[in-house]
Design an enzyme around this catalytic site. Sequence first.
Site, PDB file in Angstrom:
ATOM      1  N   GLU A   1     -30.649 -69.516  -1.088  1.00  0.00           N
ATOM      2  CA  GLU A   1     -30.176 -70.503  -0.115  1.00  0.00           C
ATOM      3  C   GLU A   1     -30.338 -71.864  -0.757  1.00  0.00           C
ATOM      4  O   GLU A   1     -31.444 -72.225  -1.177  1.00  0.00           O
ATOM      5  CB  GLU A   1     -30.958 -70.413   1.202  1.00  0.00           C
ATOM      6  CG  GLU A   1     -30.626 -69.183   2.022  1.00  0.00           C
ATOM      7  CD  GLU A   1     -29.140 -69.003   2.343  1.00  0.00           C
ATOM      8  OE1 GLU A   1     -28.395 -70.008   2.425  1.00  0.00           O
ATOM      9  OE2 GLU A   1     -28.699 -67.840   2.479  1.00  0.00           O
TER      10      GLU A   1
ATOM     11  N   LYS B   1     -44.439 -68.238  -4.747  1.00  0.00           N
ATOM     12  CA  LYS B   1     -44.654 -69.406  -5.621  1.00  0.00           C
ATOM     13  C   LYS B   1     -44.082 -70.579  -4.830  1.00  0.00           C
ATOM     14  O   LYS B   1     -42.865 -70.793  -4.794  1.00  0.00           O
ATOM     15  CB  LYS B   1     -43.901 -69.205  -6.931  1.00  0.00           C
ATOM     16  CG  LYS B   1     -44.344 -70.005  -8.115  1.00  0.00           C
ATOM     17  CD  LYS B   1     -44.493 -71.491  -7.963  1.00  0.00           C
ATOM     18  CE  LYS B   1     -43.283 -72.352  -8.024  1.00  0.00           C
ATOM     19  NZ  LYS B   1     -43.565 -73.784  -7.774  1.00  0.00           N
TER      20      LYS B   1
ATOM     21  N   CYS C   1     -31.701 -79.426   4.039  1.00  0.00           N
ATOM     22  CA  CYS C   1     -30.480 -78.852   3.482  1.00  0.00           C
ATOM     23  C   CYS C   1     -29.347 -78.952   4.488  1.00  0.00           C
ATOM     24  O   CYS C   1     -28.178 -78.967   4.120  1.00  0.00           O
ATOM     25  CB  CYS C   1     -30.715 -77.404   3.083  1.00  0.00           C
ATOM     26  SG  CYS C   1     -31.441 -76.451   4.401  1.00  0.00           S
TER      27      CYS C   1
ATOM     28  N   GLU D   1     -25.062 -83.639  -3.202  1.00  0.00           N
ATOM     29  CA  GLU D   1     -26.171 -83.667  -2.236  1.00  0.00           C
ATOM     30  C   GLU D   1     -27.142 -84.781  -2.648  1.00  0.00           C
ATOM     31  O   GLU D   1     -27.654 -84.786  -3.767  1.00  0.00           O
ATOM     32  CB  GLU D   1     -26.891 -82.314  -2.256  1.00  0.00           C
ATOM     33  CG  GLU D   1     -27.946 -82.209  -1.182  1.00  0.00           C
ATOM     34  CD  GLU D   1     -28.699 -80.884  -1.248  1.00  0.00           C
ATOM     35  OE1 GLU D   1     -29.054 -80.458  -2.359  1.00  0.00           O
ATOM     36  OE2 GLU D   1     -28.932 -80.295  -0.176  1.00  0.00           O
TER      37      GLU D   1
HETATM   38  P1  NAP Z   1     -35.922 -76.987  -6.666  1.00  0.00           P
HETATM   39  O1  NAP Z   1     -36.215 -78.031  -7.651  1.00  0.00           O
HETATM   40  O2  NAP Z   1     -34.879 -75.989  -6.985  1.00  0.00           O
HETATM   41  O3  NAP Z   1     -37.311 -76.274  -6.346  1.00  0.00           O
HETATM   42  C1  NAP Z   1     -37.394 -75.214  -5.453  1.00  0.00           C
HETATM   43  C2  NAP Z   1     -38.456 -74.256  -5.923  1.00  0.00           C
HETATM   44  O4  NAP Z   1     -38.060 -73.725  -7.175  1.00  0.00           O
HETATM   45  C3  NAP Z   1     -39.815 -74.901  -6.136  1.00  0.00           C
HETATM   46  O5  NAP Z   1     -40.815 -73.979  -5.786  1.00  0.00           O
HETATM   47  C4  NAP Z   1     -39.834 -75.143  -7.635  1.00  0.00           C
HETATM   48  O6  NAP Z   1     -41.141 -75.196  -8.194  1.00  0.00           O
HETATM   49  C5  NAP Z   1     -39.115 -73.903  -8.119  1.00  0.00           C
HETATM   50  N1  NAP Z   1     -38.542 -74.039  -9.455  1.00  0.00           N
HETATM   51  C6  NAP Z   1     -38.348 -75.142 -10.201  1.00  0.00           C
HETATM   52  N2  NAP Z   1     -37.808 -74.817 -11.396  1.00  0.00           N
HETATM   53  C7  NAP Z   1     -37.659 -73.480 -11.402  1.00  0.00           C
HETATM   54  C8  NAP Z   1     -37.136 -72.548 -12.336  1.00  0.00           C
HETATM   55  N3  NAP Z   1     -36.647 -72.920 -13.509  1.00  0.00           N
HETATM   56  N4  NAP Z   1     -37.119 -71.234 -11.994  1.00  0.00           N
HETATM   57  C9  NAP Z   1     -37.574 -70.836 -10.803  1.00  0.00           C
HETATM   58  N5  NAP Z   1     -38.108 -71.674  -9.879  1.00  0.00           N
HETATM   59  C10 NAP Z   1     -38.132 -72.984 -10.175  1.00  0.00           C
HETATM   60  O7  NAP Z   1     -35.473 -77.613  -5.261  1.00  0.00           O
HETATM   61  P2  NAP Z   1     -36.255 -78.719  -4.414  1.00  0.00           P
HETATM   62  O8  NAP Z   1     -35.898 -80.037  -4.990  1.00  0.00           O
HETATM   63  O9  NAP Z   1     -37.676 -78.370  -4.264  1.00  0.00           O
HETATM   64  O10 NAP Z   1     -35.618 -78.514  -2.977  1.00  0.00           O
HETATM   65  C11 NAP Z   1     -34.502 -79.195  -2.558  1.00  0.00           C
HETATM   66  C12 NAP Z   1     -33.278 -78.308  -2.584  1.00  0.00           C
HETATM   67  O11 NAP Z   1     -33.498 -77.181  -1.744  1.00  0.00           O
HETATM   68  C13 NAP Z   1     -32.062 -79.003  -2.023  1.00  0.00           C
HETATM   69  O12 NAP Z   1     -30.945 -78.696  -2.800  1.00  0.00           O
HETATM   70  C14 NAP Z   1     -31.915 -78.402  -0.645  1.00  0.00           C
HETATM   71  O13 NAP Z   1     -30.641 -78.445  -0.113  1.00  0.00           O
HETATM   72  C15 NAP Z   1     -32.377 -77.012  -0.892  1.00  0.00           C
HETATM   73  N6  NAP Z   1     -32.744 -76.365   0.361  1.00  0.00           N
HETATM   74  C16 NAP Z   1     -31.920 -75.397   0.858  1.00  0.00           C
HETATM   75  C17 NAP Z   1     -32.229 -74.780   2.063  1.00  0.00           C
HETATM   76  C18 NAP Z   1     -31.353 -73.700   2.601  1.00  0.00           C
HETATM   77  O14 NAP Z   1     -31.835 -72.903   3.390  1.00  0.00           O
HETATM   78  N7  NAP Z   1     -30.098 -73.622   2.216  1.00  0.00           N
HETATM   79  C19 NAP Z   1     -33.382 -75.141   2.766  1.00  0.00           C
HETATM   80  C20 NAP Z   1     -34.183 -76.143   2.237  1.00  0.00           C
HETATM   81  C21 NAP Z   1     -33.862 -76.735   1.019  1.00  0.00           C
HETATM   82  P3  NAP Z   1     -41.831 -76.608  -8.533  1.00  0.00           P
HETATM   83  O15 NAP Z   1     -42.016 -77.291  -7.239  1.00  0.00           O
HETATM   84  O16 NAP Z   1     -43.095 -76.236  -9.195  1.00  0.00           O
HETATM   85  O17 NAP Z   1     -40.864 -77.338  -9.431  1.00  0.00           O
END
Ligand code: NAP
Length: 489
Positions: A257, A182, A291, A392
């Site tokens: 992660e 997904k 990240c 962040e």
């Molecule tokens: P996010 O809002 O958590 O979304 C990540 C994924 O989760 C998307 O596919 C999103 O789908 C899905 N999602 C949203 N709500 C959900 C729920 N209730 N249950 C399960 N899945 C759900 O994060 P983001 O804003 O896309 O990404 C940024 C974050 O990722 C930052 O905090 C960054 O640091 C972190 N990150 C970490 C790493 C690492 O390796 N540590 C690498 C890259 C990014 P939708 O798009 O449809 O909402």
Amino acid sequence: MTTTTEVTTKTYLNYINGEWVASETGKTGVSKNPARKDEVVGSYQLSSSTDFDKAASSARQAQKAWRKLTGNVRGDYLLKAASIMEERIDDIATAMTQEMGKTFPEAKGETARGVAILRYYAGEGMRPVGDVIPSTDSDALMFTTRVPLGVVGVITPWNFPVAIPLWKMAPALIYGNAVVIKPASETAITCAKVIECLHDAGIPAGVVNMVTGSGSLLGPEMASNKNIDAITFTGSNTVGKSLAQTAVARGIKYQLEMGGKNPVIVANDADLDLAVEATISGGLKSSGQKCTATSRVIVQKDVYDEFKEKLLKKVAEITVGDGMDAGTWMGPSSSQGQLDTVLTYIEKGKAEGANLLFGGNEVVGKDGLNGYYVEPTVFEGVTSKMVLAQEEIFGPVLALMKVDTMEEALEVANDSEYGLSASIFTTKISNMLSFINEMDAGLVRINAESAGVELQAPFGGMKQSSSHSREQGQAAKEFYTSIKTVFIK
Ligand code: NAP
């Protein structure tokens, strides 16, 4: 001169059981270009729990035969997908830039990394998976082997829309699992293009499935679906932790992660030009939406003024615009929501008493482009108590913090709930050793920017950045397999 980019407005489908299919909801979402607010990149399916369930049960069926193939046969599919992806590198990178804004050279670099990830894990199909362990019984042979988990659910963010799906799917597949991914809605089309490479490589039907749509609907469905045996997630802390709760309740394996608040320490003895280059590259490339992006810049007082002057001079040279334009160094934030978040943090920083040295405003991109652009921004006088130093931001914002000693620098660097990546600029071995030993981060880098990850090395964070597991390299094996201890008499 801004280049005109060719934009496809195709509707992308889900990929279930080897076929491209529309969601049963009949609904689609629209992916838009953050560099040009009104430009539609394409549409993707807004799927339901029923769509997801079909994908998970087809994966369950397909995995039974997939796990029986030898590693080299599974690896051949990955190698073929890698070659196909290499041929399509410009197309995939263009989709990435158009969907989430990073510059085309960065997007191309990431796609090339995706190719390398597929090749690396293809090779894993031929590498050892266990150990022979001496038994206390002289008539017995004891050894370990590894078996797949079954069906792995994959949830990925928009900021690395090729590399992250592949660094999860490729190891899952090579060790004999089937997957349902997904992807982030913002980059659903880029992910579809990755899946097309696997499909065109002839991967057996049902082994890989993609279902697009709302994470808040499909994520909980994935975590609770009986055909999902493990979940790997990269994204925000809030979402990761809620997924983990369901996984724990079901007793399935999970891996998270999440965020970072990554520091760079600039010591008195640092090569300041190198430190400035790396701080800018680590903090502001991809508009700070990594990240591992550098966020806190901790500088020893003797070199503080010189470092600051050099940094501000370079920051002033940054060109902001459409990532498809060859003259652009920094693209837009990925969405209106992301832009609003960054601007809110900038306001909080000012209200907390940090001193805004550069930027801080929304901007019109080069040539009057209407996108989610924000100026590269530098604050000074930031202390660990400030929100600016703790949360962040995921934007092009650097927080300068002045310290007296290396001990204080390490204390400040560790004063964060996160522990993903950290770097130091120094020429003294003693500083390097203190940093290696005392910095609480999964990735510590010396005389190199915080945002650098090599696919063959373990990657993951400490503290709130991770579920304390590791991805990539050989570490992936730990998550995507179970160890079986075998005793033969
Ligand atoms: P996010 O809002 O958590 O979304 C990540 C994924 O989760 C998307 O596919 C999103 O789908 C899905 N999602 C949203 N709500 C959900 C729920 N209730 N249950 C399960 N899945 C759900 O994060 P983001 O804003 O896309 O990404 C940024 C974050 O990722 C930052 O905090 C960054 O640091 C972190 N990150 C970490 C790493 C690492 O390796 N540590 C690498 C890259 C990014 P939708 O798009 O449809 O909402």
